[in-house]
Design a protein around this motif. Structure first.
Motif, short mmCIF file in Angstrom:
data_model
loop_
_atom_site.label_atom_id
_atom_site.label_comp_id
_atom_site.label_asym_id
_atom_site.label_seq_id
_atom_site.Cartn_x
_atom_site.Cartn_y
_atom_site.Cartn_z
N ALA A 98 -14.98 19.69 23.96
CA ALA A 98 -15.88 20.19 23.28
C ALA A 98 -15.11 20.21 21.51
CB ALA A 98 -16.05 21.39 23.73
N ARG A 99 -13.21 20.47 22.11
CA ARG A 99 -12.84 21.32 21.53
C ARG A 99 -12.31 20.45 20.92
NH1 ARG A 99 -7.25 23.19 23.01
NH2 ARG A 99 -7.00 23.98 20.81
N LEU A 100 -11.85 18.50 20.37
CA LEU A 100 -12.58 17.35 19.87
C LEU A 100 -13.18 17.05 19.29
CD1 LEU A 100 -10.60 15.11 22.92
CD2 LEU A 100 -9.32 15.78 20.84
N SER A 101 -14.63 17.32 19.77
CA SER A 101 -16.17 17.17 19.32
C SER A 101 -16.57 17.73 17.74
CB SER A 101 -17.22 17.73 20.20
OG SER A 101 -17.19 16.75 20.86
N ASP A 102 -15.28 19.17 18.42
CA ASP A 102 -15.77 20.41 16.87
C ASP A 102 -14.11 19.75 16.03
OD1 ASP A 102 -16.04 22.88 15.80
OD2 ASP A 102 -14.04 23.32 16.28
N ILE A 103 -13.39 19.25 16.35
CA ILE A 103 -12.23 18.95 15.76
C ILE A 103 -12.45 17.85 14.81
CG2 ILE A 103 -9.87 17.50 15.36
CD1 ILE A 103 -9.01 19.91 17.57
N TRP A 104 -12.93 16.82 15.30
CA TRP A 104 -13.77 15.71 14.52
C TRP A 104 -14.66 15.38 13.61
CZ3 TRP A 104 -12.21 10.13 14.82
CH2 TRP A 104 -13.11 9.78 14.39
N SER A 105 -15.54 16.56 13.98
CA SER A 105 -16.77 17.38 12.79
C SER A 105 -16.24 17.94 11.20
CB SER A 105 -17.64 17.81 13.56
OG SER A 105 -17.13 19.56 13.37
N LYS A 106 -14.82 18.15 11.36
CA LYS A 106 -14.45 18.50 10.38
C LYS A 106 -13.24 18.16 9.92
CE LYS A 106 -14.48 23.59 12.82
NZ LYS A 106 -13.79 24.53 12.99
N ALA A 107 -13.05 16.60 10.42
CA ALA A 107 -11.99 15.95 9.76
C ALA A 107 -13.30 15.15 8.77
CB ALA A 107 -11.66 14.67 11.06
N ASP A 108 -11.75 14.54 8.04
CA ASP A 108 -13.09 13.72 6.29
C ASP A 108 -13.00 12.20 6.44
OD1 ASP A 108 -10.07 12.81 6.24
OD2 ASP A 108 -9.52 14.08 4.22
N GLU A 109 -13.04 10.96 6.41
CA GLU A 109 -13.15 10.00 6.57
C GLU A 109 -11.05 9.80 6.73
OE1 GLU A 109 -14.71 6.61 8.02
OE2 GLU A 109 -15.34 8.22 7.28
N ALA A 110 -10.88 10.16 5.86
CA ALA A 110 -9.43 9.45 5.35
C ALA A 110 -8.82 10.00 6.94
CB ALA A 110 -8.49 9.59 4.50
N THR A 111 -9.17 11.27 7.92
CA THR A 111 -8.10 11.64 8.91
C THR A 111 -8.11 11.27 9.76
OG1 THR A 111 -7.82 13.93 7.43
CG2 THR A 111 -7.76 13.60 10.31
N ARG A 112 -10.41 10.50 9.97
CA ARG A 112 -10.50 9.64 10.87
C ARG A 112 -10.13 8.74 11.32
NH1 ARG A 112 -17.25 11.52 10.46
NH2 ARG A 112 -16.90 13.83 10.87
N ARG A 113 -9.94 8.35 10.22
CA ARG A 113 -9.23 6.41 10.29
C ARG A 113 -7.88 6.73 10.82
NH1 ARG A 113 -11.47 1.32 10.02
NH2 ARG A 113 -9.92 -0.57 9.26
N ARG A 114 -7.36 7.30 9.53
CA ARG A 114 -5.98 7.69 10.59
C ARG A 114 -5.88 7.93 12.26
NH1 ARG A 114 -1.49 12.19 8.35
NH2 ARG A 114 -0.11 11.96 9.39
#
Length: 275
Positions: free
Chosen positions: A241-257
């Protein structure tokens, strides 16, 4: 069993051990009524000419409160029904009379019915178990188990369901807890008495001890109530649940990184080919 009516001296009556203790307040109320209206229902006694070396040729069978009331009023004589009965039969008469009264608590009613059956069982032990002789018209007490229970129900005019419930209270409610609930609202609450009778002995003793120390019934029950087990933690579910919440708040560059850190180059190639 034969019976005669007589007016006998109050001093000639031996009281002995009673199934129902005398409530002094109740006796005084009866005394006031008897002083105004007289004795409406005679007491019941049996002849015991040798009791106390002949000093009390009668023994009380039923009517303890009425006899006490007569003494309060300083009556020297009282109307009585004199029955021919032994000690066991006298107990049955006393219990039967008490059971038809409306002022019995649920606890006392249960104990009286149990005592009634116990007395009959004791009588059965002294009676030959053969079939009754032809022409016998007396009561037949020599009955086993289920048949005896049925006879008790018929004699006392109670249903099987009522008999079963009050028997559970009488048999399984510990004597310490019986005393603890005396003079409380629980004494006349059959459903709560049944609930208490189903507790194990250790729990009943703890409950009785707490009530003797002044705890209310509710507070005492809370002491023996089983503590609820805390729900097991779903650690992985919480992390997801915490990972899902953090992922939803990250932008595309952060997700790619992030993906570059956790996914190898070969895996990226496989993912791109699959896409």
């Amino acid at each position: 069993m034969t019976a005669d009516f007589a007016r006998i001296p109050v001093s000639s009556i031996h009281v002995g051990e009673r199934q129902r203790p005398i409530d002094q307040d109740h006796a005084e109320a009866i005394a006031a009524s008897m002083a105004e209206r007289g004795l409406i229902n005679p007491i019941t006694v049996r002849r015991t000419p040798n009791a106390q070396k002949g000093a009390t040729p009668y023994t009380l069978v039923a009517g303890g409160h009425r006899l006490t009331a007569a003494k309060i009023n300083e009556w020297t004589e009282i109307d009585a029904m004199v029955v021919t009965a032994d000690a066991a039969q006298a107990v049955l008469i006393e219990i039967s009379e008490n059971l038809i009264r409306n002022d019995l608590s649920a606890l006392n009613r249960a104990l009286f019915v149990a005592k009634y059956r116990e007395t009959i069982e004791e009588m059965v032990g002294n009676i030959h178990r053969g079939r009754p002789k032809k022409g016998h018209d007396g009561p037949i007490f020599a009955l086993p188990g289920k048949e005896l229970s049925q006879r008790v129900q018929e004699r006392l005019g109670i249903s099987h369901r009522t008999y079963k419930r009050i028997s559970q209270i009488a048999v399984h409610l510990h004597q310490d807890l019986r005393q603890a609930v005396r003079a409380t609202e629980i004494e006349d609450d059959q459903s709560k008495l049944l609930k208490l009778a189903k507790l194990d002995v250790e729990a009943q003793l703890k409950l009785a001890a707490a009530m003797r120390e002044g705890a209310t019934f509710k507070a005492a029950m809370a002491l023996i109530a089983p503590k609820a087990e805390p729900p097991a933690l779903d650690l992985q579910g919480m992390l997801f649940a915490r990972l899902s919440d953090i992922w939803s708040k990250a932008d595309e560059a952060t997700r790619r990184r992030f993906l570059d850190e956790v996914v190898s180059a070969d895996d990226w190639s496989n993912l791109e080919d699959a896409a």
